[in-house]
Write a protein that holds these residues in place. Sequence first.
Motif, PDB file in Angstrom:
ATOM      1  N   PHE A 202       0.823  -1.210   0.000  1.00 47.75           N
ATOM      2  CA  PHE A 202       0.000   0.000   0.000  1.00 47.75           C
ATOM      3  C   PHE A 202       0.858   1.262   0.000  1.00 47.75           C
ATOM      4  N   LEU A 203       1.925   1.259   0.796  1.00 47.75           N
ATOM      5  CA  LEU A 203       2.802   2.443   0.873  1.00 47.75           C
ATOM      6  C   LEU A 203       3.513   2.686  -0.456  1.00 47.75           C
ATOM      7  N   VAL A 204       4.010   1.614  -1.089  1.00 44.89           N
ATOM      8  CA  VAL A 204       4.690   1.741  -2.388  1.00 44.89           C
ATOM      9  C   VAL A 204       3.706   2.216  -3.454  1.00 44.89           C
ATOM     10  N   CYS A 205       2.508   1.635  -3.453  1.00 47.08           N
ATOM     11  CA  CYS A 205       1.480   2.058  -4.405  1.00 47.08           C
ATOM     12  C   CYS A 205       1.154   3.541  -4.229  1.00 47.08           C
ATOM     13  N   GLY A 206       1.033   3.976  -2.976  1.00 52.41           N
ATOM     14  CA  GLY A 206       0.750   5.378  -2.680  1.00 52.41           C
ATOM     15  C   GLY A 206       1.857   6.303  -3.181  1.00 52.41           C
ATOM     16  N   LEU A 207       3.107   5.894  -2.959  1.00 52.05           N
ATOM     17  CA  LEU A 207       4.255   6.710  -3.397  1.00 52.05           C
ATOM     18  C   LEU A 207       4.344   6.775  -4.922  1.00 52.05           C
ATOM     19  N   LEU A 208       4.161   5.623  -5.597  1.00 49.71           N
ATOM     20  CA  LEU A 208       4.189   5.605  -7.067  1.00 49.71           C
ATOM     21  C   LEU A 208       3.061   6.464  -7.644  1.00 49.71           C
ATOM     22  N   SER A 209       1.886   6.388  -7.019  1.00 48.72           N
ATOM     23  CA  SER A 209       0.746   7.207  -7.470  1.00 48.72           C
ATOM     24  C   SER A 209       1.043   8.688  -7.295  1.00 48.72           C
ATOM     25  N   ALA A 210       1.703   9.035  -6.168  1.00 47.49           N
ATOM     26  CA  ALA A 210       2.039  10.438  -5.894  1.00 47.49           C
ATOM     27  C   ALA A 210       3.035  10.969  -6.932  1.00 47.49           C
ATOM     28  N   VAL A 211       4.064  10.169  -7.232  1.00 48.66           N
ATOM     29  CA  VAL A 211       5.067  10.580  -8.226  1.00 48.66           C
ATOM     30  C   VAL A 211       4.417  10.750  -9.603  1.00 48.66           C
ATOM     31  N   ALA A 212       3.609   9.752  -9.995  1.00 47.07           N
ATOM     32  CA  ALA A 212       2.929   9.815 -11.296  1.00 47.07           C
ATOM     33  C   ALA A 212       1.971  11.006 -11.356  1.00 47.07           C
ATOM     34  N   SER A 213       1.285  11.272 -10.248  1.00 49.18           N
ATOM     35  CA  SER A 213       0.359  12.408 -10.195  1.00 49.18           C
ATOM     36  C   SER A 213       1.095  13.735 -10.379  1.00 49.18           C
ATOM     37  N   LEU A 214       2.255  13.862  -9.727  1.00 50.15           N
ATOM     38  CA  LEU A 214       3.044  15.104  -9.839  1.00 50.15           C
ATOM     39  C   LEU A 214       3.549  15.318 -11.267  1.00 50.15           C
ATOM     40  N   ILE A 215       3.803  14.213 -11.996  1.00 51.33           N
ATOM     41  CA  ILE A 215       4.298  14.308 -13.372  1.00 51.33           C
ATOM     42  C   ILE A 215       3.164  14.596 -14.354  1.00 51.33           C
ATOM     43  N   ILE A 216       2.038  13.872 -14.199  1.00 54.26           N
ATOM     44  CA  ILE A 216       0.954  13.906 -15.191  1.00 54.26           C
ATOM     45  C   ILE A 216      -0.151  14.910 -14.848  1.00 54.26           C
ATOM     46  N   GLU A 217      -0.491  14.996 -13.559  1.00 56.76           N
ATOM     47  CA  GLU A 217      -1.639  15.803 -13.132  1.00 56.76           C
ATOM     48  C   GLU A 217      -1.191  17.120 -12.486  1.00 56.76           C
ATOM     49  N   GLN A 218      -2.152  17.901 -12.035  1.00 58.46           N
ATOM     50  CA  GLN A 218      -1.866  19.124 -11.255  1.00 58.46           C
ATOM     51  C   GLN A 218      -2.538  19.000  -9.885  1.00 58.46           C
ATOM     52  N   PRO A 219      -1.985  18.127  -9.018  1.00 62.05           N
ATOM     53  CA  PRO A 219      -2.640  17.897  -7.722  1.00 62.05           C
ATOM     54  C   PRO A 219      -2.552  19.120  -6.808  1.00 62.05           C
ATOM     55  N   THR A 220      -3.625  19.369  -6.058  1.00 63.92           N
ATOM     56  CA  THR A 220      -3.629  20.454  -5.075  1.00 63.92           C
ATOM     57  C   THR A 220      -4.177  19.923  -3.755  1.00 63.92           C
ATOM     58  N   LEU A 221      -3.787  20.589  -2.690  1.00 62.87           N
ATOM     59  CA  LEU A 221      -4.289  20.213  -1.363  1.00 62.87           C
ATOM     60  C   LEU A 221      -5.789  20.483  -1.281  1.00 62.87           C
ATOM     61  N   GLN A 222      -6.223  21.512  -1.993  1.00 68.16           N
ATOM     62  CA  GLN A 222      -7.642  21.888  -2.005  1.00 68.16           C
ATOM     63  C   GLN A 222      -8.506  20.745  -2.574  1.00 68.16           C
ATOM     64  N   SER A 223      -8.022  20.113  -3.636  1.00 68.87           N
ATOM     65  CA  SER A 223      -8.780  19.010  -4.238  1.00 68.87           C
ATOM     66  C   SER A 223      -8.852  17.813  -3.291  1.00 68.87           C
ATOM     67  N   ALA A 224      -7.749  17.579  -2.539  1.00 71.80           N
ATOM     68  CA  ALA A 224      -7.732  16.482  -1.567  1.00 71.80           C
ATOM     69  C   ALA A 224      -8.721  16.744  -0.436  1.00 71.80           C
ATOM     70  N   VAL A 225      -8.820  17.984  -0.008  1.00 73.15           N
ATOM     71  CA  VAL A 225      -9.767  18.365   1.046  1.00 73.15           C
ATOM     72  C   VAL A 225     -11.195  18.176   0.542  1.00 73.15           C
ATOM     73  N   ALA A 226     -11.438  18.557  -0.726  1.00 76.71           N
ATOM     74  CA  ALA A 226     -12.770  18.412  -1.325  1.00 76.71           C
ATOM     75  C   ALA A 226     -13.183  16.939  -1.411  1.00 76.71           C
ATOM     76  N   ALA A 227     -12.179  16.054  -1.574  1.00 75.20           N
ATOM     77  CA  ALA A 227     -12.461  14.610  -1.669  1.00 75.20           C
ATOM     78  C   ALA A 227     -12.147  13.898  -0.358  1.00 75.20           C
ATOM     79  N   ALA A 228     -12.214  14.632   0.753  1.00 74.25           N
ATOM     80  CA  ALA A 228     -11.781  14.090   2.053  1.00 74.25           C
ATOM     81  C   ALA A 228     -12.566  12.850   2.478  1.00 74.25           C
ATOM     82  N   TRP A 229     -13.909  12.878   2.319  1.00 71.62           N
ATOM     83  CA  TRP A 229     -14.656  11.715   2.827  1.00 71.62           C
ATOM     84  C   TRP A 229     -14.463  10.470   1.966  1.00 71.62           C
ATOM     85  N   PRO A 230     -14.391  10.598   0.610  1.00 68.51           N
ATOM     86  CA  PRO A 230     -14.069   9.380  -0.158  1.00 68.51           C
ATOM     87  C   PRO A 230     -12.685   8.815   0.184  1.00 68.51           C
TER      88      PRO A 230
END
Length: 309
Positions: A202-230
């Motif tokens: 789970f930790l490795v999957c989370g880290l790989l997803s984070a790296v891929a997200s930083l490369i491909i997407e435009q992640p923001t803390l605001q979006s994570a807060v908006a999706a807090a309950w899911p």
Amino acid sequence: MKRKQAQAEVLLLLAALFWGVAFVPQKIAMEHIEPLAFNAWRFFLGGLLLIPIVYWLSSRRAPQLAEEIQPGEEGGARVAHSWRACLPGGAILGFWLFLGAALQQASLLYTTAGRAGFITGFYLLLVPVIGLSLGHKTNRWTWAGISLALLGLYGLADFSEESQLVGDLMVFASAFVFAVQVLSADHLVRRFDALRLACVQFLVCGLLSAVASLIIEQPTLQSAVAAAWPIAYMMIFSTAIAFTFQLLAQRHAAPSHATVIMSLEAVFALAAGWLFLNEVLSGRELLGCGLMLAGMLVSHYGNHTGTHH
């Protein structure tokens, strides 16, 4: 023993329920956050949450733990329980989980939660098929089950809606990856502590997803807060609790019962999509779902009564 078996099967039913319902928060999250960013949060936080559970279960069941988490171990080989020993295997599982989860999560931009849940269940059929290339035996029940499920998948596919078909194909690809991940896990849990493997995964999957997200997407803390309950649902119920329930149930649940119960994840996904997201399937799509479920059950019935092992 009957009482323990019944308790184990209740735990498996709850795990299947949590995983089936999970497609609803996964779908809702796509309105607020990008797929890879969502996976980064849910898996990394879920992995962190699993760490104290690992220590708690290890302290409670230290003498029996090796036996409990590897029901099919042969030859009584020693099992490595250290974090360091579990790191390489957990990293391999984490990579497959990252790939499968990325495809599944992105598919929810195009298809419904219920359909995604049902098609994901196809991995139960793909496991014995891919296993053939590894020298595993299978039988005619498996092929009968796959034929039924493919018919069901054809009924479920909507060729008139191109975007939904793209989503369905992405889910099918994720089911293939999950099947590879299941076979990899089956091989590794015979040699390493399953709880620690899962945590690293789970930790490795989370880290790989984070790296891929930083490369491909435009992640923001605001979006994570908006999706807090899911995110909270996925890390607590879908990752930490459901996985632990499955692990605790493995020792006492009858294999044939366990397979039927885990197949219900697809049914729970369909029901949750209808109940919470107002997703309605046509008669043809419902027939497709029924054929897919029948295929899963026929295949696994054969594998537990035939010569799979």
